[in-house]
Design an enzyme around this catalytic site. Structure first.
Site, PDB file in Angstrom:
ATOM      1  N   LYS A  13     -43.446 -22.991  17.119  1.00  0.00           N
ATOM      2  CA  LYS A  13     -42.309 -23.674  17.759  1.00  0.00           C
ATOM      3  C   LYS A  13     -42.472 -23.696  19.286  1.00  0.00           C
ATOM      4  O   LYS A  13     -42.281 -24.722  19.912  1.00  0.00           O
ATOM      5  CB  LYS A  13     -40.976 -22.995  17.399  1.00  0.00           C
ATOM      6  N   ARG A  88     -30.320 -19.964  13.892  1.00  0.00           N
ATOM      7  CA  ARG A  88     -31.080 -19.118  12.989  1.00  0.00           C
ATOM      8  C   ARG A  88     -30.254 -18.669  11.786  1.00  0.00           C
ATOM      9  O   ARG A  88     -30.772 -17.981  10.911  1.00  0.00           O
ATOM     10  CB  ARG A  88     -31.542 -17.869  13.731  1.00  0.00           C
ATOM     11  N   ARG A 127     -51.076 -13.163  19.253  1.00  0.00           N
ATOM     12  CA  ARG A 127     -50.396 -13.890  20.325  1.00  0.00           C
ATOM     13  C   ARG A 127     -50.249 -13.035  21.589  1.00  0.00           C
ATOM     14  O   ARG A 127     -49.936 -11.859  21.532  1.00  0.00           O
ATOM     15  CB  ARG A 127     -49.000 -14.299  19.838  1.00  0.00           C
ATOM     16  N   ARG A 160     -45.817  -9.236  22.850  1.00  0.00           N
ATOM     17  CA  ARG A 160     -44.394  -8.942  22.624  1.00  0.00           C
ATOM     18  C   ARG A 160     -44.273  -7.743  21.687  1.00  0.00           C
ATOM     19  O   ARG A 160     -44.984  -7.677  20.684  1.00  0.00           O
ATOM     20  CB  ARG A 160     -43.714 -10.157  21.978  1.00  0.00           C
ATOM     21  N   ARG A 171     -39.156  -9.436  10.667  1.00  0.00           N
ATOM     22  CA  ARG A 171     -38.787 -10.781  11.131  1.00  0.00           C
ATOM     23  C   ARG A 171     -38.968 -11.817  10.025  1.00  0.00           C
ATOM     24  O   ARG A 171     -38.173 -12.746   9.904  1.00  0.00           O
ATOM     25  CB  ARG A 171     -39.623 -11.151  12.367  1.00  0.00           C
TER      26      ARG A 171
HETATM   27  P1  AMP Z   1     -38.006 -15.841  19.265  1.00  0.00           P
HETATM   28  O1  AMP Z   1     -38.594 -15.815  20.625  1.00  0.00           O
HETATM   29  O2  AMP Z   1     -37.342 -17.147  18.940  1.00  0.00           O
HETATM   30  O3  AMP Z   1     -38.983 -15.400  18.199  1.00  0.00           O
HETATM   31  O4  AMP Z   1     -36.819 -14.759  19.263  1.00  0.00           O
HETATM   32  C1  AMP Z   1     -37.097 -13.383  19.479  1.00  0.00           C
HETATM   33  C2  AMP Z   1     -35.938 -12.536  18.996  1.00  0.00           C
HETATM   34  O5  AMP Z   1     -34.741 -12.875  19.736  1.00  0.00           O
HETATM   35  C3  AMP Z   1     -35.558 -12.716  17.540  1.00  0.00           C
HETATM   36  O6  AMP Z   1     -36.358 -11.949  16.663  1.00  0.00           O
HETATM   37  C4  AMP Z   1     -34.098 -12.235  17.570  1.00  0.00           C
HETATM   38  O7  AMP Z   1     -34.030 -10.831  17.675  1.00  0.00           O
HETATM   39  C5  AMP Z   1     -33.592 -12.800  18.884  1.00  0.00           C
HETATM   40  N1  AMP Z   1     -33.062 -14.163  18.714  1.00  0.00           N
HETATM   41  C6  AMP Z   1     -33.542 -15.307  19.259  1.00  0.00           C
HETATM   42  N2  AMP Z   1     -32.815 -16.367  18.894  1.00  0.00           N
HETATM   43  C7  AMP Z   1     -31.828 -15.879  18.093  1.00  0.00           C
HETATM   44  C8  AMP Z   1     -30.767 -16.493  17.365  1.00  0.00           C
HETATM   45  N3  AMP Z   1     -30.583 -17.827  17.389  1.00  0.00           N
HETATM   46  N4  AMP Z   1     -29.948 -15.679  16.639  1.00  0.00           N
HETATM   47  C9  AMP Z   1     -30.113 -14.355  16.615  1.00  0.00           C
HETATM   48  N5  AMP Z   1     -31.114 -13.720  17.252  1.00  0.00           N
HETATM   49  C10 AMP Z   1     -31.978 -14.468  17.993  1.00  0.00           C
END
Ligand code: AMP
Length: 221
Positions: A13, A88, A127, A160, A171
């Site tokens: 993404k 999400r 990554r 990360r 996740r």
């Molecule tokens: P990402 O960078 O999109 O993989 O997001 C990293 C982490 O941020 C996720 O594993 C969640 O802990 C939190 N997070 C990001 N977006 C959301 C969302 N829309 N709802 C809940 N938690 C989120």
């Protein structure tokens, strides 16, 4: 163009969003990036969400919905938008529809990046991200020219904490349980466009531009 990018962690993404941002000049809104920035700056919000993010769980709906409301009330929507990592959960998807309806900027298209488990695990464990500009690299598929140094801005790259193998499992489970229903939600609205995200990023970008072209999305707004 008003887009949502959906898919499991590691589907690509962020990489696709960076491409589309350049290609279409629309705002890229990543709740993950916003939360990581808050954590980096050790703000009260950053402290509140740290545990959820680092353990691979979801931040509570009301916290992320508030972030999105603030972002949209700031007027980023004029040129179009691309949401990455939001919604999400079904609750988030329904609240988002309500917010967008009020602003009269409904979603044109939801891009679903469908990727298989072995592919996403390989992508996530390899990554690396630039701490300064957020550019994304991969240790084998797309390594920076100098180990640990970002090609774009010279910043330091890092892994990360939630890209470690044990957190990836959490996740993926969270994705299957909470986010997969969001795919069905948009499918029922007739907005979903599926892409084979096991392919490399260039091929995914080409497939998506073809979909946009065929559906004439590029001429809208
Ligand atoms: P990402 O960078 O999109 O993989 O997001 C990293 C982490 O941020 C996720 O594993 C969640 O802990 C939190 N997070 C990001 N977006 C959301 C969302 N829309 N709802 C809940 N938690 C989120």
């Amino acid at each position: 163009m008003r887009l949502v990018l959906l898919g499991p962690p590691g589907a690509g993404k962020g990489t696709l969003a960076a491409f589309l941002h350049k290609e279409l000049d629309i705002a890229h809104v990543s709740t993950g990036d916003i939360l990581r920035e808050e954590m980096k700056n050790n703000t009260p919000l950053g402290q509140e969400v740290k545990q959820y993010v680092e353990s691979g769980g979801l931040v509570p709906d009301k916290v992320v919905i508030k972030l999105i409301e603030n972002k949209f009330s700031g007027g980023i929507v004029k040129k179009g938008y691309m949401l990455d990592g939001f919604p999400r959960t079904e609750v988030q998807a329904k609240d988002l529809d309500a917010i967008l309806q009020k602003l009269n900027v409904p979603i044109d298209c939801v891009v679903y990046l469908k990727a298989s488990l072995p592919v996403v695990i390989k992508r996530l464990t390899g990554r690396r991200i630039c701490r300064t500009c957020g550019a994304i690299f991969h240790m084998t598929n797309n390594p920076p020219k100098k180990d640990g140094i970002c090609d774009v801005c010279g910043g330091a790259t890092y892994q990360r904490p939630d890209d470690k193998e044990e957190t990836i499992k959490t996740r993926m489970n969270v994705y299957l349980e909470s986010t997969k229903p969001v795919v069905d939600y948009y499918e029922a609205q007739g907005k979903l466009k599926k892409l084979d995200a096991d392919k490399d990023s260039r091929a995914v970008q080409e497939d998506l531009m073809k979909i946009f072209h065929d559906a004439r999305y590029l001429h809208k707004h």
